[in-house]
Design an enzyme around this catalytic site. Structure first.
Site, PDB file in Angstrom:
ATOM      1  N   LYS A  55      24.151  38.557 -18.112  1.00 29.34           N
ATOM      2  CA  LYS A  55      23.669  38.058 -16.773  1.00 29.34           C
ATOM      3  C   LYS A  55      24.894  37.596 -16.029  1.00 29.34           C
ATOM      4  O   LYS A  55      24.838  38.055 -14.869  1.00 29.34           O
ATOM      5  CB  LYS A  55      22.952  36.967 -17.076  1.00 29.34           C
ATOM      6  CG  LYS A  55      21.573  37.197 -18.008  1.00 29.34           C
ATOM      7  CD  LYS A  55      20.692  35.942 -18.108  1.00 29.34           C
ATOM      8  CE  LYS A  55      19.472  36.434 -18.945  1.00 29.34           C
ATOM      9  NZ  LYS A  55      18.725  35.288 -19.322  1.00 29.34           N
TER      10      LYS A  55
ATOM     11  N   GLN B 252      18.538  29.227 -20.387  1.00 31.25           N
ATOM     12  CA  GLN B 252      18.613  30.085 -21.335  1.00 31.25           C
ATOM     13  C   GLN B 252      17.649  29.518 -22.536  1.00 31.25           C
ATOM     14  O   GLN B 252      18.098  28.478 -23.098  1.00 31.25           O
ATOM     15  CB  GLN B 252      19.800  30.633 -21.821  1.00 31.25           C
ATOM     16  CG  GLN B 252      19.807  31.839 -22.974  1.00 31.25           C
ATOM     17  CD  GLN B 252      19.238  33.123 -22.176  1.00 31.25           C
ATOM     18  OE1 GLN B 252      19.377  33.518 -21.114  1.00 31.25           O
ATOM     19  NE2 GLN B 252      18.640  33.854 -23.051  1.00 31.25           N
TER      20      GLN B 252
ATOM     21  N   ASP C 260      13.430  32.905 -13.412  1.00 31.94           N
ATOM     22  CA  ASP C 260      12.871  33.376 -14.463  1.00 31.94           C
ATOM     23  C   ASP C 260      11.313  33.542 -14.285  1.00 31.94           C
ATOM     24  O   ASP C 260      10.560  34.218 -15.182  1.00 31.94           O
ATOM     25  CB  ASP C 260      13.132  32.391 -15.734  1.00 31.94           C
ATOM     26  CG  ASP C 260      14.131  32.802 -16.494  1.00 31.94           C
ATOM     27  OD1 ASP C 260      14.510  34.056 -16.668  1.00 31.94           O
ATOM     28  OD2 ASP C 260      14.900  31.883 -17.164  1.00 31.94           O
TER      29      ASP C 260
HETATM   30  N1  GUN Z   1      15.362  34.059 -23.978  1.00 31.33           N
HETATM   31  C1  GUN Z   1      14.895  35.425 -24.161  1.00 31.33           C
HETATM   32  N2  GUN Z   1      14.593  35.816 -22.992  1.00 31.33           N
HETATM   33  C2  GUN Z   1      14.814  35.017 -21.995  1.00 31.33           C
HETATM   34  C3  GUN Z   1      14.518  34.935 -20.354  1.00 31.33           C
HETATM   35  O1  GUN Z   1      14.151  36.173 -19.958  1.00 31.33           O
HETATM   36  N3  GUN Z   1      15.082  34.078 -19.789  1.00 31.33           N
HETATM   37  C4  GUN Z   1      15.619  32.960 -20.526  1.00 31.33           C
HETATM   38  N4  GUN Z   1      15.644  31.714 -19.672  1.00 31.33           N
HETATM   39  N5  GUN Z   1      15.583  32.748 -21.539  1.00 31.33           N
HETATM   40  C5  GUN Z   1      15.254  33.806 -22.482  1.00 31.33           C
END
Ligand code: GUN
Length: 312
Positions: A73, A117, A140
């Protein structure tokens, strides 16, 4: 720019599997195209005196998968011309301390959007943390306000994985109207939002959601024009479950032991790719299918947050 609704020429890619040529949905190349479009837009905004979008991420602990996702990211932010801030904490961080970090990001006018996350350590209530995030910065799309707005078809931040899948289907010209779409998995992040997006007006699929308790899962799959596998079980979808010509979207990314790789593991999707690919009309590989699109859609959401597209 409207990166979400335009149909573009897409990279065509074939791979030989057992002697047969199969058509791949190339998420990596599609994501690269979209990131280039986002970067162009960002540089236009900055040249006009606007603010460079700024995404923050909170990572708690040292889960291998999460570390990789967050690093990807941060790299995607650089590719899109965004600023990024990564806040790292050890896994003994208290829930209270994490909520305090969330409150600081909510109040920081320089941060346009942020993510926490997941998964979080077990002593932290994930839902409490999600609900503490200012919904206007929830890139998100996990906050109940954004989930609700998405469910009733209002413009909002949409969870990146289902948004990316929809974008791939659109860019590859997959007909969805009136088609039977089977979604395997009912998670809040993928299965549930995916089902709502596939049935929304303009997409118009007939949607069936199957999960670990479904009794007719195999039969449902055999009748499907589109299968979206997000069940978290490596190679779960086998050739006998797939109708010839079906479109197969694989969300799975399980690390499985593989001694032929230097690192000792490889990523395995929820689909038995070698067996299913020759039957499918289009299929996403793992890696290089849904994964790169997920990160790319987070970038789109961050750009939307910076431009106050959904909220003032
Ligand atoms: N863990 C697995 N996929 C995601 C996601 O799309 N966003 C976040 N914040 N955590 C994750």
């Amino acid at each position: 720019m409207n990166t979400s609704s335009q149909k573009h020429s897409v990279p065509s890619l074939t791979e030989r599997t057992g002697g047969e040529s199969v058509s791949l949905i190339d998420g990596k190349a599609t994501a690269a195209t979209i990131k280039a479009e986002i970067k162009e837009e960002v540089e236009r905004i900055v040249a006009a005196g606007g603010k460079r979008p700024h995404l923050a991420a909170i990572l708690v602990g040292h889960d291998g998968g999460s570390e990789t996702y967050v690093n990807n990211k941060v790299r995607a932010c650089e590719e899109c011309g965004f600023r990024s801030t990564l806040l790292r904490f050890e896994d003994d961080l208290s829930e209270e301390a994490l909520l305090s970090e969330v409150a600081k990001l909510n109040a920081n006018a320089d941060i346009d959007g942020f993510i926490v996350q997941l998964p979080l350590p077990r002593h932290i209530d994930e839902q409490k943390v999600i609900e503490a995030i200012d919904y206007r910065k929830d890139v998100d799309g996990f906050h109940p306000i954004n989930v609700g707005r998405m469910a009733i078809g209002l413009p909002t931040f949409i969870s990146a994985t289902p948004k990316g899948i929809l974008e791939l289907l659109r860019r590859y010209g997959v007909e969805t109207s009136g088609k039977k779409c089977v979604i395997l998995g009912r998670s809040n992040i993928v299965g549930k939002p995916m089902s709502q997006l596939m049935m929304q007006k303009g997409v118009d699929a007939t949607v069936t959601v199957c999960h670990s308790r479904s009794k007719t899962l195999k039969d449902e799959c055999r009748a499907a024009d589109i299968i979206i596998a997000a069940i978290g079980q490596p190679a779960f979808v086998t050739a006998d479950m797939v109708k010839p010509g079906a479109v197969i979207i694989d969300v799975g990314t399980t690390r499985v032991k593989d001694d032929t790789r230097a690192r000792g593991w490889r990523l395995q999707g929820d689909v038995d790719f070698q067996a299913v690919a020759p039957i499918a009309s289009l299929i996403t590989p793992v890696p290089g299918g849904v994964g790169p699109m997920t990160i790319c859609m987070l970038m789109q959401n961050t750009l939307a947050a910076a431009r106050h597209e959904y909220y003032d």
